[in-house]
Write a protein that holds these residues in place. Sequence first.
Motif, short mmCIF file in Angstrom:
data_model
loop_
_atom_site.label_atom_id
_atom_site.label_comp_id
_atom_site.label_asym_id
_atom_site.label_seq_id
_atom_site.Cartn_x
_atom_site.Cartn_y
_atom_site.Cartn_z
N ILE A 173 30.65 90.67 -46.42
CA ILE A 173 31.98 91.29 -46.45
C ILE A 173 31.97 92.59 -45.64
CG2 ILE A 173 33.69 92.41 -47.91
CD1 ILE A 173 33.74 89.37 -48.07
N LYS A 174 30.93 93.39 -45.82
CA LYS A 174 30.83 94.64 -45.06
C LYS A 174 30.79 94.37 -43.56
CE LYS A 174 28.41 97.27 -48.67
NZ LYS A 174 27.13 97.91 -49.06
N ALA A 175 30.01 93.37 -43.16
CA ALA A 175 29.91 93.02 -41.74
C ALA A 175 31.26 92.54 -41.21
CB ALA A 175 28.85 91.95 -41.54
N GLY A 176 31.97 91.77 -42.00
CA GLY A 176 33.29 91.29 -41.59
C GLY A 176 34.27 92.43 -41.40
N ASN A 177 34.23 93.41 -42.29
CA ASN A 177 35.12 94.56 -42.18
C ASN A 177 34.80 95.40 -40.94
OD1 ASN A 177 36.81 94.16 -44.42
ND2 ASN A 177 35.30 95.04 -45.81
N VAL A 178 33.52 95.50 -40.61
CA VAL A 178 33.13 96.23 -39.39
C VAL A 178 33.70 95.53 -38.17
CG1 VAL A 178 31.18 96.84 -37.91
CG2 VAL A 178 31.04 97.26 -40.37
#
Length: 248
Positions: free
Chosen positions: A217-222
């Motif tokens: 999820i963090k990678a997707g938000n980045v």
Amino acid sequence: MKKQFILILTGIIFLLVVRSAAAKDLVGTDSSNLRRNSEVGTTSSEIKMTNWKNRANLEISARINSLNGLVIRIQEFKKLSDSSKTTLIGQVQSEIQTMQTLLQKIQIETDQATLKTDLQSITKSFRVYLLFIPKIQILSAADRIDEIGDNMTNLVNKLQAKNVTQAALADANAKIADAKVHSQKARDLVLPLQPDNGDQEIFDTNKTTLKQARDEIKAGNVDLKVAMEDLRTIVKTLKPTGTPTPTI
């Protein structure tokens, strides 16, 4: 025309900011606290049991309310398949029924030893509860990534026909696609997870998997943030409607 694109971009930014607000931690007090607090300053077995029952009612009712809230959140998912939503809702409702049955049993219990065992089972349900909360939060975040990604893609498609830097558009498209890959990986990680029911090995596996899903999820938000910067830069280069093109 530039104002139109700015409005669209502003709407996407609004989704990024507002819908990414972290969900409140709904986890209640462990039943060990329930037992410890109920025993302080009491000597009568009857008073002790009444205190236990009152605290159990508060703890279980709070969790049932939270789980009902999860059902509403699941129903609002836009990108999760209907079959997955049905399965999730069924799991949550099953846990709600289990808690309601336990609460009814506790309220009519007259044997202190049996009541103590019933109270200990709240701890078991607490572990189930601890899985459902982060699981739904992660699925909600994945849903948000896909929804925002779709809004960005719509904006990219509108910008394709404009005299803008195609390389920036291509980069934005790539980042949007990457974000959706991460959101799907997060879904695939958490959907199969089942409550550990007191099994420490399963508990540890679930904990590790939830962390992996959060990282996705963090990678997707980045990726979405990078795509947003690309789109913001492109929109800034657009000429206002009606502005004549300079001639040499």
